[in-house]
Design an enzyme around this catalytic site. Structure first.
Site, PDB file in Angstrom:
ATOM      1  N   ASP A 222       0.836  -0.978  -0.026  1.00 20.07           N
ATOM      2  CA  ASP A 222      -0.081   0.015  -0.146  1.00 20.07           C
ATOM      3  C   ASP A 222       0.818   1.412   0.074  1.00 20.07           C
ATOM      4  O   ASP A 222       1.841   1.256   0.516  1.00 20.07           O
ATOM      5  CB  ASP A 222      -0.935   0.022   1.312  1.00 20.07           C
ATOM      6  CG  ASP A 222      -1.608   1.356   1.535  1.00 20.07           C
ATOM      7  OD1 ASP A 222      -2.406   1.640   0.656  1.00 20.07           O
ATOM      8  OD2 ASP A 222      -1.348   1.765   2.722  1.00 20.07           O
ATOM      9  N   LYS A 223       0.520   2.386  -0.622  1.00 21.09           N
ATOM     10  CA  LYS A 223       1.364   3.475  -0.843  1.00 21.09           C
ATOM     11  C   LYS A 223       1.459   4.172   0.653  1.00 21.09           C
ATOM     12  O   LYS A 223       2.328   4.319   1.429  1.00 21.09           O
ATOM     13  CB  LYS A 223       1.074   4.321  -1.688  1.00 21.09           C
ATOM     14  CG  LYS A 223       2.007   5.681  -1.846  1.00 21.09           C
ATOM     15  CD  LYS A 223       1.704   6.570  -3.145  1.00 21.09           C
ATOM     16  CE  LYS A 223       0.427   7.481  -2.925  1.00 21.09           C
ATOM     17  NZ  LYS A 223       0.462   8.333  -1.782  1.00 21.09           N
ATOM     18  N   THR A 373      -2.698   1.884  -4.429  1.00 20.72           N
ATOM     19  CA  THR A 373      -2.705   2.982  -3.854  1.00 20.72           C
ATOM     20  C   THR A 373      -4.279   3.841  -4.350  1.00 20.72           C
ATOM     21  O   THR A 373      -4.676   3.383  -5.394  1.00 20.72           O
ATOM     22  CB  THR A 373      -1.970   4.213  -3.905  1.00 20.72           C
ATOM     23  OG1 THR A 373      -2.349   5.378  -3.265  1.00 20.72           O
ATOM     24  CG2 THR A 373      -1.649   4.479  -5.491  1.00 20.72           C
ATOM     25  N   GLY A 374      -5.220   4.538  -3.347  1.00 21.56           N
ATOM     26  CA  GLY A 374      -6.399   5.051  -3.552  1.00 21.56           C
ATOM     27  C   GLY A 374      -6.020   6.359  -4.141  1.00 21.56           C
ATOM     28  O   GLY A 374      -6.814   7.171  -4.588  1.00 21.56           O
ATOM     29  N   LYS A 401      -8.998  -3.297  -4.312  1.00 21.64           N
ATOM     30  CA  LYS A 401      -7.676  -3.643  -3.795  1.00 21.64           C
ATOM     31  C   LYS A 401      -7.668  -5.061  -3.790  1.00 21.64           C
ATOM     32  O   LYS A 401      -6.595  -5.890  -4.214  1.00 21.64           O
ATOM     33  CB  LYS A 401      -7.221  -2.995  -2.535  1.00 21.64           C
ATOM     34  CG  LYS A 401      -6.674  -1.586  -2.559  1.00 21.64           C
ATOM     35  CD  LYS A 401      -6.361  -0.857  -1.298  1.00 21.64           C
ATOM     36  CE  LYS A 401      -5.789   0.278  -1.525  1.00 21.64           C
ATOM     37  NZ  LYS A 401      -5.242   0.915  -0.362  1.00 21.64           N
ATOM     38  N   ASP A 420      -1.471  -0.857   5.901  1.00 22.81           N
ATOM     39  CA  ASP A 420      -1.729  -0.166   7.210  1.00 22.81           C
ATOM     40  C   ASP A 420      -3.116   0.241   7.799  1.00 22.81           C
ATOM     41  O   ASP A 420      -3.317   0.319   8.810  1.00 22.81           O
ATOM     42  CB  ASP A 420      -0.984   0.829   7.466  1.00 22.81           C
ATOM     43  CG  ASP A 420      -1.297   2.058   6.490  1.00 22.81           C
ATOM     44  OD1 ASP A 420      -1.572   1.789   5.584  1.00 22.81           O
ATOM     45  OD2 ASP A 420      -1.205   3.303   7.129  1.00 22.81           O
ATOM     46  N   ASP A 424      -7.205  -1.306   3.656  1.00 21.67           N
ATOM     47  CA  ASP A 424      -6.361  -2.548   3.291  1.00 21.67           C
ATOM     48  C   ASP A 424      -6.554  -3.943   4.151  1.00 21.67           C
ATOM     49  O   ASP A 424      -6.319  -4.984   3.505  1.00 21.67           O
ATOM     50  CB  ASP A 424      -4.895  -2.246   3.885  1.00 21.67           C
ATOM     51  CG  ASP A 424      -4.403  -1.056   3.160  1.00 21.67           C
ATOM     52  OD1 ASP A 424      -4.712  -0.609   2.056  1.00 21.67           O
ATOM     53  OD2 ASP A 424      -3.566  -0.323   4.053  1.00 21.67           O
TER      54      ASP A 424
END
Ligand code: ADP
Ligand code: MG
Length: 533
Positions: A222-223, A373-374, A401, A420, A424
């Site tokens: 995840d970014k 990423t969103g 995702k 995190d 996610d």
């Protein structure tokens, strides 16, 4: 016994972090009470240099706190009123009044202890193999024992008392094949692995995941909050009509006070830093991966990305060229009042220094990485390029995702997801191995099999290496524990008697014990391993 006790010792070590007594504030008096008697809402005093007895919120005072025992972060963190503190950590220089927010099993230390306990009880799949092998070994030993007796008694009697000779050999066979070593082969490695992992800030919640981790060939990150710090600072507010910049920020932060998102925290913080008035919000609603809305001073305020605004029926086409003011490594969100866009807030997050090292280390191990990423395409591209991630997916909604992970799995990849946030959680569960960054939300931690306490993405590499080492140890132990029988049983059965070689039961017993000692000693060598990235 020492190996096993050493591992459970890690739990005792953690328990020792909690001081037995606390200073309870009762009106004007301060009384000494047992830590276990504290209730939520109680106020306690923590003097400089003392350990904080329990999880709570600072009500008064300011201090720097050493949280390394829980987070692994060696730099002291400064805390002031409103911030939370963790039981077991050390208060350095200031005096603090703390309100108890968590007791008993809810405290951070108890939860870490519970995680370690669960991991040590969870059995890796090879354990089942070892158990089955041990079963077969028992049957083999008994049948070979009986055959040995029959052979030397009826078919090939020896000496004056054939029954004694045949009986002695049969006993040797059964003694030497006692599957003790097989029973120890895996559990000794498991306990040492979980302890070694915990010492390195890696909590393994499920040994099955730890076993699969060595086969990973795809790691998806995840970014925001994982590859980046997730601490946003507002760099600029762009006004789109009459409403002034500060007003935009204060309206947006009114909504964002209710949100858990790291962007939200950044906006609120910057409003506070500018000493802006933050009005109250009603009817707050959050849209994960998109934004949030609420009623502020009678007006509906929307805060979020393009997808969110368009979905809410706004037309932002006319302002699109204003986004030129955003540089490629910044993110931005829109603010709208009563269905009209009023501003753009530009924010900046910092890429964690370890992130590019992780991607490189993984590549060196032949593992591909991807970023999910969103956030918008432009920043996703910039970050991916900076880090050297070959594949990235931008503007992915939380539910998508999961699908991205599934797609990779369907192509035959063994996939780990590192994340995190609340957004996610589902993908952490879907991945073969879910890895949560410890500072993340509780939901993420609950959905993951491995938790990285130190928030250092490099620990992903450590976890994979540990998994590989663990697996090698398990295989060595199994091979030894099972293999030695292949040699020992025929000798004990008297196969070499024609050449004058016989194994007495007492020697068989010694060998049997030795094989267990070897298995445990081999497992203990794992303790000495360094996990270097
Ligand atoms: P990531 O996958 O990078 O962790 P998220 O899925 O949480 O990001 O969010 C994706 C995007 O949705 C953000 O970049 C932001 O534009 C928008 N967003 C989500 N929550 C909020 C919020 N509370 N306030 C403003 N924007 C938000
Ligand atoms: Mg995130």
């Amino acid at each position: 016994m020492r190996a096993v006790r050493g591992a459970t010792g890690a739990l005792a070590e953690l328990a020792k972090l909690i001081p037995p007594t606390a200073h309870l504030i009762k009106g004007k008096e301060i009384v000494e009470v047992g830590t276990e008697t504290l209730k939520k809402g109680d106020r306690i005093l923590v003097r400089p240099g003392e350990k904080i007895p329990i999880d709570g919120k600072v009500i008064e005072g300011e201090s720097s706190i050493n949280e390394s025992m829980v987070t692994g972060e060696s730099r002291p963190v400064s805390k002031k009123a409103g911030e939370s503190v963790i039981g077991g950590t050390i208060n350095n220089d200031g005096s603090l009044t703390v309100e108890v927010t968590k007791t008993g099993e809810e405290t951070a230390i108890s939860q870490i202890m519970e995680l370690i306990r669960q991991a040590q009880e969870s059995k890796p799949p090879v354990q089942k193999l070892a158990d089955r092998a041990a079963g077969w070994l028992t049957y083999t030993a008994l049948s070979v024992g009986i055959i040995t007796f029959f052979y030397w008694f009826f078919l090939n009697p020896q000496g004056t008392f054939p029954a004694i000779f045949a009986g002695t050999l049969a006993i040797s066979v059964i003694v030497i094949a006692c599957p003790h070593a097989l029973g120890l082969a895996i559990p000794t490695v498991t306990t040492i692995t979980t302890t070694l992992a915990a010492k390195n800030g890696i909590l393994i919640r499920n040994m099955k995941a730890a076993e699969i981790a060595r086969k990973l060939n795809y790691v998806v990150f995840d970014k925001t909050g994982t590859l980046t710090e997730g601490r946003f600072g507002v760099t600029k507010v762009v006004k789109l009509n009459k409403i002034a910049e500060d007003a935009i920020l204060s309206l947006a932060s009114a909504v964002e006070t209710q949100s858990q998102h790291s962007i939200a925290q950044g906006i609120v913080q910057s409003a506070k830093d500018k000493k802006l008035k933050i009005p109250n919000v009603r009817n707050f609603k959050s849209f994960p991966g998109k934004g949030a809305k609420g009623i502020v001073s009678g007006n509906e305020i929307l805060v979020g990305n393009e997808v969110f605004l368009t979905e809410q029926g706004l037309n932002i086409k006319e302002f699109e060229q204003r986004i030129n003011e955003v540089s490629a490594d910044q993110t931005y969100i829109w603010v709208a009042q009563d269905k009209k866009a009023i501003g753009i807030i530009i924010l900046e997050d910092v890429i964690r220094i370890e992130s590019s090292k992780v991607i490189k280390a993984l590549a060196d191990m032949g593992i591909k990485s991807a970023m999910l990423t969103g956030d918008n395409e432009q920043i996703a591209k910039t970050v991916a390029k900076k880090l050297g991630v070959n594949v990235y997916f931008a503007q992915v909604l939380p539910e998508d995702k999961v699908n991205k992970i599934k797609e990779l799995q369907d192509k035959g990849n063994i996939v780990a997801m590192v994340g995190d946030g609340v957004n996610d959680a589902a993908s952490l569960t879907q991945a073969h191995v879910g890895i949560a960054i410890g500072a993340g939300t509780d939901v993420a931690v609950e959905s993951a099999e491995i938790v990285l306490v130190k928030n250092d993405p490099l620990d992903v590499v450590k976890a994979i290496k540990l998994s590989q080492k663990t697996n090698t140890k398990m295989k060595q132990n199994l091979a030894w524990a099972a293999g030695y029988n292949v040699l020992a049983i025929p000798i004990a059965a008297g196969l070499l008697y024609p050449y004058g070689i016989l194994l007495r039961p007492e020697w068989a017993a010694l060998l049997m014990a030795a094989s267990s000692v070897i298995v445990v000693a081999n497992a203990l060598l794992l303790k000495k391993e360094e996990l270097i990235v």
